[in-house]
Design an enzyme around this catalytic site. Structure first.
Site, PDB file in Angstrom:
ATOM      1  CG  HIS A 176       4.618   6.462   1.455  1.00  0.00           C
ATOM      2  ND1 HIS A 176       3.406   7.237   1.405  1.00  0.00           N
ATOM      3  CD2 HIS A 176       4.350   5.241   1.185  1.00  0.00           C
ATOM      4  CE1 HIS A 176       2.554   6.151   1.080  1.00  0.00           C
ATOM      5  NE2 HIS A 176       3.015   5.117   0.705  1.00  0.00           N
ATOM      6  CD  GLU A 226       2.459  10.167   2.685  1.00  0.00           C
ATOM      7  OE1 GLU A 226       2.364   9.694   1.743  1.00  0.00           O
ATOM      8  OE2 GLU A 226       2.546   9.583   3.882  1.00  0.00           O
ATOM      9  NE  ARG A 276      -3.012   4.780   0.354  1.00  0.00           N
ATOM     10  CZ  ARG A 276      -1.764   3.990   0.147  1.00  0.00           C
ATOM     11  NH1 ARG A 276      -1.152   3.907   0.928  1.00  0.00           N
ATOM     12  NH2 ARG A 276      -1.654   3.283  -1.059  1.00  0.00           N
ATOM     13  CG  ASP A 334       6.817   4.093   5.495  1.00  0.00           C
ATOM     14  OD1 ASP A 334       7.948   4.636   5.463  1.00  0.00           O
ATOM     15  OD2 ASP A 334       6.159   3.496   4.590  1.00  0.00           O
TER      16      ASP A 334
END
Length: 329
Positions: free
Chosen positions: A294, A262, A233, A257
């Protein structure tokens, strides 16, 4: 049961349509737009909605869902920090998620990011495309014989531990609840993991306790030239203080990622826009940082598992509701 899918991408439609053959009593309506107070009305006449990891499921949205008699929210993901669970419970809305779909999918991306940033694959790829075959600036380090620090050893973290062990790394970890199946892992305090690790990989949920667990103080405890990877996260890491640490030369490389901010970027095509005053843009400006969108879950196997579990959750909810309705009071 009729389910309205929000934020449905092509890969969602493909994977769920394959699984629907095994769930003949379910109908799915797909929409590319995500859920918001303005798009709740799309679910009028449906029995449930299906949302993703960054969908807005705050109290105002849930209240509008309850007003059109939606009593089931299906999350086609493991994370649930985007939903107001207290409000959902108050409104009588059941929330079901996919707690485990393919731990290996996420762990394999984590090690991919670590390897890529270590061996400068992103830089090498660009150089060779421009006919520059110089090796200057591409020196990495061996992972074999180094120490991997895994923060969080649930299913994904455990998979990462096994991968790192396969590389010949010493594996140490921090978790409030040690995984007894990982007999080769040395558990220790967070401070000791930070101090001893050459590679640090985050695999814990986002809670009040873990929010910004990577900050200027914990970064200061890390080895110089450490590699940091986050596939869990974004808010586990204080982005401003991470940027400060990168500027100070603390990190050999960083692979992300997930990252703060985001929400406006993930799964969206913004190639024609300028990301002004953006954390993302600043992170991308560093040559030793790799950011992906992600995509830890994005394997065929993981998508199939997500689809199957989400649809089974819907069936289980409906069967339980019918059973309760038929019970003699």
């Amino acid at each position: 049961m009729k389910i309205l899918f929000y934020d449905a991408a092509t890969y969602d439609v493909e994977s769920f349509e394959k699984e629907l053959n095994h769930f003949p009593d379910i109908e799915i309506i797909y929409h590319e737009v995500d859920i918001s107070p303005k798009t709740v009305s799309l679910a009028q006449g449906c029995d449930a909605i299906c949302a993703f990891v960054n969908s807005d499921l705050s109290a105002p949205v849930l209240e509008k869902l309850a007003a059109i008699n939606i009593r089931l929210v299906l999350l086609r993901c493991a994370g649930f920090n985007n939903i107001d669970l207290e409000k959902a419970n108050e409104l009588g809305i059941t929330v079901l998620r996919v707690p485990g779909y393919s731990p290996e999918a996420v762990a394999e991306l984590a090690i991919t990011l670590a390897l890529a940033v270590n061996r400068h694959v992103h830089k090498s790829y660009i150089k060779v495309r421009e006919n520059n075959f110089s090796l200057v600036g591409l020196t990495g380090v061996n992972f074999h014989g180094k120490t991997a620090g895994i923060i969080g050893t649930g299913k994904i973290g455990a998979a990462m531990c096994r991968i790192c062990r396969g590389f010949g790394m010493r594996v140490i970890a921090y978790d409030m609840y040690p995984n007894k199946e990982l007999e080769f892992v040395e558990y220790m305090s967070l401070a000791d993991v930070l101090k001893q690790s050459d590679l640090i990989s985050l695999h814990c949920p986002l809670t009040d306790e873990t929010y910004h667990m990577i900050n200027k103080d914990t970064i200061a405890q890390m080895k110089d030239d450490v590699i940091l990877v986050n596939t869990s996260r974004g808010a586990l890491v204080d982005s401003e203080e991470l940027i400060q640490g990168i500027r100070q030369g603390k990190f050999f490389g960083v692979g992300l990622d997930v990252y703060e901010e985001e929400g406006d970027n993930v799964f969206e095509n913004r190639e024609d826009e300028l990301l002004q005053h953006s954390i993302t843009a600043r992170l991308l400006s560093f040559p030793n940082v790799i950011i992906t969108s992600h995509q830890g879950f994005l394997t065929r196997e993981a998508l199939a598992a997500i689809s199957r579990t989400t649809l089974q959750n819907a069936v289980d909810y409906e069967n339980r509701t019918i059973h309760e309705a038929n019970q003699v009071k």
